[in-house]
Motif scaffolding. Structure first.
Motif, mmCIF file in Angstrom:
data_model
loop_
_atom_site.group_PDB
_atom_site.id
_atom_site.type_symbol
_atom_site.label_atom_id
_atom_site.label_comp_id
_atom_site.label_asym_id
_atom_site.label_seq_id
_atom_site.Cartn_x
_atom_site.Cartn_y
_atom_site.Cartn_z
ATOM 1 N N ALA A 67 0.830 -1.197 0.000
ATOM 2 C CA ALA A 67 0.000 0.000 0.000
ATOM 3 C C ALA A 67 0.870 1.254 0.000
ATOM 4 O O ALA A 67 1.913 1.302 0.650
ATOM 5 C CB ALA A 67 -0.933 0.004 1.210
ATOM 6 N N ASN A 68 0.413 2.251 -0.730
ATOM 7 C CA ASN A 68 1.114 3.524 -0.901
ATOM 8 C C ASN A 68 0.754 4.458 0.256
ATOM 9 O O ASN A 68 -0.414 4.819 0.422
ATOM 10 C CB ASN A 68 0.688 4.123 -2.242
ATOM 11 C CG ASN A 68 1.423 5.391 -2.605
ATOM 12 O OD1 ASN A 68 1.788 6.171 -1.736
ATOM 13 N ND2 ASN A 68 1.622 5.612 -3.891
ATOM 14 N N TRP A 93 -1.820 9.947 -0.319
ATOM 15 C CA TRP A 93 -2.822 10.771 0.352
ATOM 16 C C TRP A 93 -2.217 11.615 1.467
ATOM 17 O O TRP A 93 -2.938 12.208 2.271
ATOM 18 C CB TRP A 93 -3.935 9.907 0.943
ATOM 19 C CG TRP A 93 -4.712 9.152 -0.082
ATOM 20 C CD1 TRP A 93 -4.965 9.524 -1.375
ATOM 21 C CD2 TRP A 93 -5.357 7.879 0.088
ATOM 22 N NE1 TRP A 93 -5.718 8.576 -2.011
ATOM 23 C CE2 TRP A 93 -5.979 7.551 -1.143
ATOM 24 C CE3 TRP A 93 -5.479 7.000 1.157
ATOM 25 C CZ2 TRP A 93 -6.708 6.383 -1.327
ATOM 26 C CZ3 TRP A 93 -6.191 5.831 0.976
ATOM 27 C CH2 TRP A 93 -6.802 5.522 -0.259
ATOM 28 N N PRO A 152 -8.651 11.109 -1.695
ATOM 29 C CA PRO A 152 -8.945 9.860 -2.411
ATOM 30 C C PRO A 152 -9.958 10.073 -3.524
ATOM 31 O O PRO A 152 -10.767 11.012 -3.494
ATOM 32 C CB PRO A 152 -9.532 8.952 -1.325
ATOM 33 C CG PRO A 152 -9.160 9.584 -0.036
ATOM 34 C CD PRO A 152 -9.046 11.044 -0.285
ATOM 35 N N ASP A 198 -11.012 4.024 -5.014
ATOM 36 C CA ASP A 198 -9.731 3.675 -4.395
ATOM 37 C C ASP A 198 -9.963 2.664 -3.271
ATOM 38 O O ASP A 198 -11.004 2.676 -2.603
ATOM 39 C CB ASP A 198 -9.047 4.910 -3.812
ATOM 40 C CG ASP A 198 -8.485 5.843 -4.878
ATOM 41 O OD1 ASP A 198 -8.392 5.431 -6.052
ATOM 42 O OD2 ASP A 198 -8.128 6.986 -4.522
ATOM 43 N N ALA A 225 -8.768 1.554 0.348
ATOM 44 C CA ALA A 225 -8.093 2.253 1.434
ATOM 45 C C ALA A 225 -7.863 1.359 2.645
ATOM 46 O O ALA A 225 -8.748 0.600 3.056
ATOM 47 C CB ALA A 225 -8.913 3.466 1.864
ATOM 48 N N ARG A 255 -13.291 -0.335 0.065
ATOM 49 C CA ARG A 255 -13.269 0.538 -1.109
ATOM 50 C C ARG A 255 -13.967 1.861 -0.785
ATOM 51 O O ARG A 255 -15.002 1.880 -0.114
ATOM 52 C CB ARG A 255 -13.953 -0.148 -2.290
ATOM 53 C CG ARG A 255 -13.724 0.575 -3.624
ATOM 54 C CD ARG A 255 -14.370 -0.179 -4.770
ATOM 55 N NE ARG A 255 -13.797 -1.504 -4.960
ATOM 56 C CZ ARG A 255 -12.714 -1.746 -5.706
ATOM 57 N NH1 ARG A 255 -12.083 -0.736 -6.288
ATOM 58 N NH2 ARG A 255 -12.270 -2.993 -5.834
ATOM 59 N N LEU A 293 -7.202 7.864 7.325
ATOM 60 C CA LEU A 293 -6.701 7.028 6.241
ATOM 61 C C LEU A 293 -5.211 6.767 6.455
ATOM 62 O O LEU A 293 -4.468 7.648 6.887
ATOM 63 C CB LEU A 293 -6.916 7.700 4.889
ATOM 64 C CG LEU A 293 -8.363 8.031 4.504
ATOM 65 C CD1 LEU A 293 -8.405 8.591 3.086
ATOM 66 C CD2 LEU A 293 -9.259 6.810 4.627
ATOM 67 N N LYS A 353 -3.135 3.696 0.477
ATOM 68 C CA LYS A 353 -3.916 3.236 -0.662
ATOM 69 C C LYS A 353 -3.350 1.916 -1.168
ATOM 70 O O LYS A 353 -2.174 1.831 -1.524
ATOM 71 C CB LYS A 353 -3.883 4.267 -1.789
ATOM 72 C CG LYS A 353 -4.609 3.832 -3.050
ATOM 73 C CD LYS A 353 -4.345 4.797 -4.200
ATOM 74 C CE LYS A 353 -4.965 4.256 -5.484
ATOM 75 N NZ LYS A 353 -4.586 5.070 -6.666
ATOM 76 N N GLU A 376 -2.246 -0.953 -3.572
ATOM 77 C CA GLU A 376 -1.761 -0.837 -4.946
ATOM 78 C C GLU A 376 -1.677 -2.179 -5.663
ATOM 79 O O GLU A 376 -2.248 -2.344 -6.727
ATOM 80 C CB GLU A 376 -0.380 -0.160 -4.969
ATOM 81 C CG GLU A 376 -0.376 1.281 -4.489
ATOM 82 C CD GLU A 376 -0.967 2.257 -5.490
ATOM 83 O OE1 GLU A 376 -1.459 1.809 -6.547
ATOM 84 O OE2 GLU A 376 -0.947 3.463 -5.225
ATOM 85 N N TYR A 382 -6.473 -3.096 -8.992
ATOM 86 C CA TYR A 382 -7.476 -2.361 -9.749
ATOM 87 C C TYR A 382 -7.616 -3.003 -11.142
ATOM 88 O O TYR A 382 -6.995 -2.573 -12.105
ATOM 89 C CB TYR A 382 -7.092 -0.891 -9.861
ATOM 90 C CG TYR A 382 -6.945 -0.245 -8.514
ATOM 91 C CD1 TYR A 382 -8.074 0.144 -7.782
ATOM 92 C CD2 TYR A 382 -5.692 -0.049 -7.935
ATOM 93 C CE1 TYR A 382 -7.947 0.715 -6.522
ATOM 94 C CE2 TYR A 382 -5.564 0.514 -6.679
ATOM 95 C CZ TYR A 382 -6.699 0.890 -5.974
ATOM 96 O OH TYR A 382 -6.571 1.457 -4.730
#
Length: 266
Positions: free
Chosen positions: A63-64, A68, A101, A105, A107, A121, A228, A231, A233, A265
């Motif tokens: 996750a990035n 955010w 976001p 996305d 989360a 989501r 949050l 995100k 990935e 995604y």
């Protein structure tokens, strides 16, 4: 002028010196790993069925953390059983850096009533009206398009298997994703209309009838932007039945090779 002896032999290091050099390398590697996990990318695993088929039980994903920006829970480095590696709240009320976001996305976040991470989501943005009617999702009074793409068997973390209908759902912005429904008359398939407060988001699991999410205000509810964490990935590992990945002898029969190194995604 005397030239240096090209054949000179360096004095060998002592055992203590070699041990010290090894310790320094290990500490440096750990510090780099902590910096990456804290500020850039963090791995997570999936223990429950709420995001199937997008994220299956036993999936591991990265996750990035910077896309955010950073909120008060951004520097939790994860838990291992009952042990928390690092978990502290930053003394900030909003977020620093990053963007907001987008709908669709996926989360990782900390619900207000909870002290553990959830993954869902992003369905509702600040100011949106969200409602479920007979299994169909409505956003701002508009029924969200869905198309049946098949049927399969879904198994939750307790081993309970159910036949589900698989749909491809498309948001008004044009992004689409796969969802699952056991039926269109489950307890959370008919809800009141939720109005997402400013600075908050409405989260739902893709496995609609097996997800405790923002539809349950008492346990998840509206998620503040500051809560949050990252995100989602891409998946980088996947194994059936939540088998610990260090049990390499179980890989041949249980690793899901077709789910590895793929974007979430799709």
């Amino acid at each position: 002028m005397t030239q240096p002896d090209q054949n000179a032999v360096k004095k060998p290091k002592s055992a203590a010196s070699e041990w010290w050099d090894t310790i320094v390398v290990i500490v440096e590697a750990l510090l780099i790993a902590i910096v990456i996990r804290s500020f850039l990318f963090q791995p997570f695993s999936i223990p429950t069925a709420s995001m199937q088929q997008t994220l299956m039980i036993g999936d591991y994903f990265v996750a990035n953390k910077f896309v955010w920006g950073y909120g008060k829970h951004s520097f939790s480095l994860g838990r291992y059983g009952d042990f928390t590696l690092l978990d502290f709240e930053l003394p900030i009320s909003g977020r620093i850096f990053g963007r907001e976001p987008n709908r669709g996305d996926i989360a990782v976040f900390r619900p207000v009533p909870q002290d553990i991470e959830y993954i869902k989501r992003v369905v509702g943005l600040p100011g949106d009206r969200v409602q479920m009617r007979e299994g169909r999702l409505y956003i701002n009074g508009e029924m969200i398009e869905r198309e049946e793409v098949g049927r399969t068997i879904d198994t939750d973390s307790e081993g309970d298997s159910r036949e589900v209908v698989v749909y491809r759902e498309t948001f008004p912005e044009g992004t689409s994703h796969v969802i699952q429904e056991i039926s269109d008359n489950a307890p959370l398939d008919n809800t009141p209309e939720y109005v997402v407060p400013a600075g908050h988001y409405f989260m739902m699991g893709d496995n609609r009838d097996r997800s405790a999410d923002s539809r349950v205000l008492s346990s998840v509810g509206y998620v503040p932007f500051t809560n949050l964490i990252a995100k989602a990935e891409a998946r980088f590992f996947s194994i059936q039945d939540n088998i610990p990945p260090w049990q390499i002898w179980q890989w041949p029969a249980n690793v899901r090779w077709d789910r590895m190194f793929q974007s979430v995604y799709q």
